[in-house]
Write an enzyme that holds these catalytic residues in place. Structure first.
Site, PDB file in Angstrom:
ATOM      1  N   LEU A  14       2.545   8.927  -1.726  1.00  0.00           N
ATOM      2  CA  LEU A  14       2.590   9.234  -0.298  1.00  0.00           C
ATOM      3  C   LEU A  14       2.677   7.942   0.511  1.00  0.00           C
ATOM      4  O   LEU A  14       1.746   7.550   1.198  1.00  0.00           O
ATOM      5  CB  LEU A  14       1.355  10.062   0.086  1.00  0.00           C
ATOM      6  CG  LEU A  14       1.409  10.861   1.368  1.00  0.00           C
ATOM      7  CD1 LEU A  14       2.654  11.709   1.451  1.00  0.00           C
ATOM      8  CD2 LEU A  14       0.181  11.730   1.487  1.00  0.00           C
ATOM      9  N   HIS A  15       3.818   7.270   0.393  1.00  0.00           N
ATOM     10  CA  HIS A  15       4.050   6.006   1.079  1.00  0.00           C
ATOM     11  C   HIS A  15       5.379   6.047   1.804  1.00  0.00           C
ATOM     12  O   HIS A  15       6.274   6.806   1.434  1.00  0.00           O
ATOM     13  CB  HIS A  15       4.048   4.846   0.082  1.00  0.00           C
ATOM     14  CG  HIS A  15       2.723   4.665  -0.592  1.00  0.00           C
ATOM     15  ND1 HIS A  15       1.662   4.055   0.027  1.00  0.00           N
ATOM     16  CD2 HIS A  15       2.268   5.060  -1.799  1.00  0.00           C
ATOM     17  CE1 HIS A  15       0.619   4.065  -0.781  1.00  0.00           C
ATOM     18  NE2 HIS A  15       0.966   4.673  -1.900  1.00  0.00           N
ATOM     19  N   ALA A  16       5.528   5.225   2.823  1.00  0.00           N
ATOM     20  CA  ALA A  16       6.758   5.023   3.578  1.00  0.00           C
ATOM     21  C   ALA A  16       7.472   6.329   3.932  1.00  0.00           C
ATOM     22  O   ALA A  16       7.001   7.082   4.763  1.00  0.00           O
ATOM     23  CB  ALA A  16       7.662   4.046   2.859  1.00  0.00           C
TER      24      ALA A  16
END
Length: 92
Positions: A14-16
């Site tokens: 759950l990044h960028a």
């Protein structure tokens, strides 16, 4: 308060990009939604509409998160949000 669990499907977690897509979806809802890693106390949950909160959560591919929502339509909203998290948004 309704809650649902989701398994993070995006390859980088759950990044960028996945966090941005998810936060935008939460931000369009007329209810408050929180997110936490599975096993964490509900009072430690973070605002799911905040990209910074989502990225600081540190949820990686395969991790389980708990979504909680309050308000009218919470169950339907959680169902839609789980679908987003359980889609590999990095593959699209």
């Amino acid at each position: 308060m309704p809650e649902s669990t989701a398994i993070i499907a995006s390859r980088v977690g759950l990044h960028a990009r996945p966090a941005s897509i998810f936060a935008a979806a939460v931000g369009e809802l007329p209810i408050e939604v929180t997110i936490a890693m599975e096993g964490e106390p509900a009072e430690d949950a973070m605002d799911a509409s905040s990209i910074l909160s989502l990225m600081s959560l540190g949820a990686g591919n395969g991790d389980v998160v708990v979504l909680r929502a309050e308000g009218e339509g919470a169950d339907e909203a959680l169902e839609a949000l789980v679908k987003i998290l359980e889609t590999d948004l990095d593959a699209e």
